[in-house]
Enzyme design. Structure first.
Site, PDB file in Angstrom:
ATOM      1  N   SER A  17      38.153  36.295  40.298  1.00  0.00           N
ATOM      2  CA  SER A  17      39.249  37.230  40.087  1.00  0.00           C
ATOM      3  C   SER A  17      40.032  37.498  41.372  1.00  0.00           C
ATOM      4  O   SER A  17      40.642  36.596  41.932  1.00  0.00           O
ATOM      5  CB  SER A  17      38.701  38.522  39.485  1.00  0.00           C
ATOM      6  OG  SER A  17      39.722  39.388  39.074  1.00  0.00           O
ATOM      7  N   ASP A  69      44.143  38.108  34.791  1.00  0.00           N
ATOM      8  CA  ASP A  69      43.834  39.055  33.721  1.00  0.00           C
ATOM      9  C   ASP A  69      44.346  40.447  34.058  1.00  0.00           C
ATOM     10  O   ASP A  69      44.151  41.389  33.294  1.00  0.00           O
ATOM     11  CB  ASP A  69      42.337  39.078  33.391  1.00  0.00           C
ATOM     12  CG  ASP A  69      41.458  39.520  34.555  1.00  0.00           C
ATOM     13  OD1 ASP A  69      41.981  39.733  35.668  1.00  0.00           O
ATOM     14  OD2 ASP A  69      40.233  39.643  34.342  1.00  0.00           O
ATOM     15  N   ASP A 100      42.774  35.256  38.534  1.00  0.00           N
ATOM     16  CA  ASP A 100      42.590  34.657  37.208  1.00  0.00           C
ATOM     17  C   ASP A 100      43.573  35.224  36.190  1.00  0.00           C
ATOM     18  O   ASP A 100      43.463  34.942  34.995  1.00  0.00           O
ATOM     19  CB  ASP A 100      41.153  34.825  36.724  1.00  0.00           C
ATOM     20  CG  ASP A 100      40.760  36.285  36.520  1.00  0.00           C
ATOM     21  OD1 ASP A 100      41.360  37.162  37.163  1.00  0.00           O
ATOM     22  OD2 ASP A 100      39.838  36.553  35.726  1.00  0.00           O
ATOM     23  N   ASP A 115      46.595  38.638  39.569  1.00  0.00           N
ATOM     24  CA  ASP A 115      45.453  38.374  40.438  1.00  0.00           C
ATOM     25  C   ASP A 115      45.003  36.938  40.240  1.00  0.00           C
ATOM     26  O   ASP A 115      45.662  36.154  39.552  1.00  0.00           O
ATOM     27  CB  ASP A 115      44.325  39.373  40.173  1.00  0.00           C
ATOM     28  CG  ASP A 115      43.747  39.255  38.770  1.00  0.00           C
ATOM     29  OD1 ASP A 115      44.463  38.765  37.877  1.00  0.00           O
ATOM     30  OD2 ASP A 115      42.580  39.655  38.563  1.00  0.00           O
TER      31      ASP A 115
END
Length: 454
Positions: free
Chosen positions: A99, A250, A248, A246
């Protein structure tokens, strides 16, 4: 939280805290667990970290060795893995990402067949297997059977499914973005090729920064954790709006046309108000975490909207939303969940929804969030030897209680442990920034004086 898996998966320094052996063994378990009654199908995505490739190969090999067929989405976002898992009827999904963490960390996120975060009961079995303590029907399982002959799983490219996810996002837009100058900060991560294509498909004039991943620059002075770069870019280049993701993708934070940060709390506020205006806020409730700003609650009250508070973690937000049928929830950090459209936080979806509210209301982002006053807030992260021991220290607890008494009804203090790192987070909200800093530092000093910090 378990020994390996926290609130957002198994995370650690790649090659040290999280190794290819861990990945291979997790793959072996998943292939076996989901293949007990039929040939398992598992989909895997990854972010742009250099170590994501070795972990992808290792976990896929483990799955195939246990007989599972594996579909590779390659570099993609966490919400896309969730979407593909659910819509293409995979048994489970895996996202390899840490992340917002630095490139040298990595993680393994597990999703169930509905594209939701994996059930704790299955995570517990994974951990037992990693520790050599797995039992089935009361009998210890030392080794899992290896697939042979035609039972060996295959590993194939599933990039077409990723493209279907992009098409799904485009299909959700109800307005053309033509004429809008939009800046996207993709953090040199998973969104680097997906987000620009989606916005361009909707007609926006797209400007990008941090879309050149090299394996080591993910999140480096970029993305939602370093929003200042996008703020400067929006102002200097006269953008209508900016969005930062960010690693990834999400989560999403926004920047208004004046260069001001619009965080997750403000995004939830503006979109909840937009939903309420159209009678789409079915339970008239926004689900937040305990970290949301005082200003959000006051603004929601003034708008006649209710709210719930959960523990920190989008997992807990989602569980509350599903249990009570709420339609929008999330975190200040930009994890926003729209349960009608997704099973996880989705940064690109969030940015599309912000655009929708702007276009429907025919107002710039700054006006949409103007009714909400953000209270000053200070958050200090303290790296500690033992998170629970630090918080349980009587002197630390006494310091926290003293600050709470001093604030009374004018603010609050919250001390909690990170779900993914060896940190204790000390957060204070108060009428003045200087007061926040002073009171938060008072507790941090006690944590350090008692020898808990490293």
């Amino acid at each position: 939280m378990g020994k390996y898996f926290g609130t957002d998966g198994f995370r650690g320094k790649a090659g040290e805290g999280l190794t290819t052996d861990h990945a291979y063994r997790i793959g072996r378990f998943l292939g076996w667990y989901y293949g007990r009654e039929h040939k398992a199908r598992i989909v895997v995505g990854k972010d742009t970290r250099r170590s994501s490739y070795m972990l992808e190969y290792a976990i896929s090999a483990g799955m195939a060795a246990s007989g599972a067929d594996v579909g590779l989405l390659h570099v993609t976002t966490t919400p896309s893995v969730s979407y593909v898992t659910r819509t293409d009827h995979f048994d489970c999904g895996v996202m390899i990402s840490a992340s917002h963490n630095p490139f040298y960390d990595n993680g393994i996120k597990l999703l169930n067949g509905e594209g939701e975060k994996m059930e704790d009961s299955v995570i517990a079995l994974v951990e037992d297997y990693l520790d050599g303590k797995l039992t089935v029907d009361g009998q210890p399982v030392d080794t899992l059977p290896m697939a042979t002959e035609e039972r060996v799983g295959h590993i194939v490219d599933e990039v077409a499914a990723r493209n279907r996810y992009m098409g799904y996002l485009v299909s959700l837009a109800v307005y053309s973005f033509k004429g809008k100058r939009v800046a996207l900060d993709c953090a040199n991560g998973s969104a680097w090729h997906i987000a620009p294509q989606v916005f361009e498909s909707l007609g926006a004039e797209v400007f990008t920064i941090n879309t050149n991943p090299d394996g080591t620059n993910i999140n480096r002075d970029a993305g939602s954790t370093h929003i200042e770069g996008l703020q400067r870019y929006v102002v200097e280049n006269h953008m209508d709006v900016g969005f930062a993701y960010d690693g990834d993708a999400d989560r999403c934070l926004a920047v208004d046309e004046k260069g001001n940060l619009v965080d997750g709390d403000q995004i939830m506020y503006l979109y909840a108000c937009y939903m309420k205006e159209r009678d789409k806020l079915t339970t008239n409730t926004v689900v937040t975490t305990v970290m949301s700003n005082f200003g959000l609650y006051k603004a929601l009250e003034e708008a006649g909207i209710n709210y719930e508070k959960t523990a920190v973690g989008d997992k807990y937000v989602y569980e509350n939303m599903v249990k009570y049928g709420h339609r929008i929830g999330g975190e200040q950090s930009g994890h926003i969940i729209f349960t009608k459209y997704a099973r996880t936080g989705d940064g690109i979806l969030t940015s599309l929804k912000v655009m929708e509210a702007m276009l429907a209301r025919k107002q710039p982002l700054s006006q949409l969030v103007a009714p909400m006053t953000v209270y000053p807030q200070v958050l200090i992260n303290v790296r500690v030897k033992d998170k629970q021991e630090a918080q349980a220290d009587p002197d630390v607890q006494a310091a926290v209680a003293a600050v709470a008494d001093e604030l009374g009804n004018t603010g609050r203090i919250l001390v909690r442990e990170s779900g993914t790192e060896p940190l204790v987070r000390v957060m204070v909200e108060a009428p003045a920034q200087e007061q926040c800093q002073t009171l938060a530092q008072r507790v941090v000093d006690v944590i350090k004086e008692k020898g808990h910090a490293v």
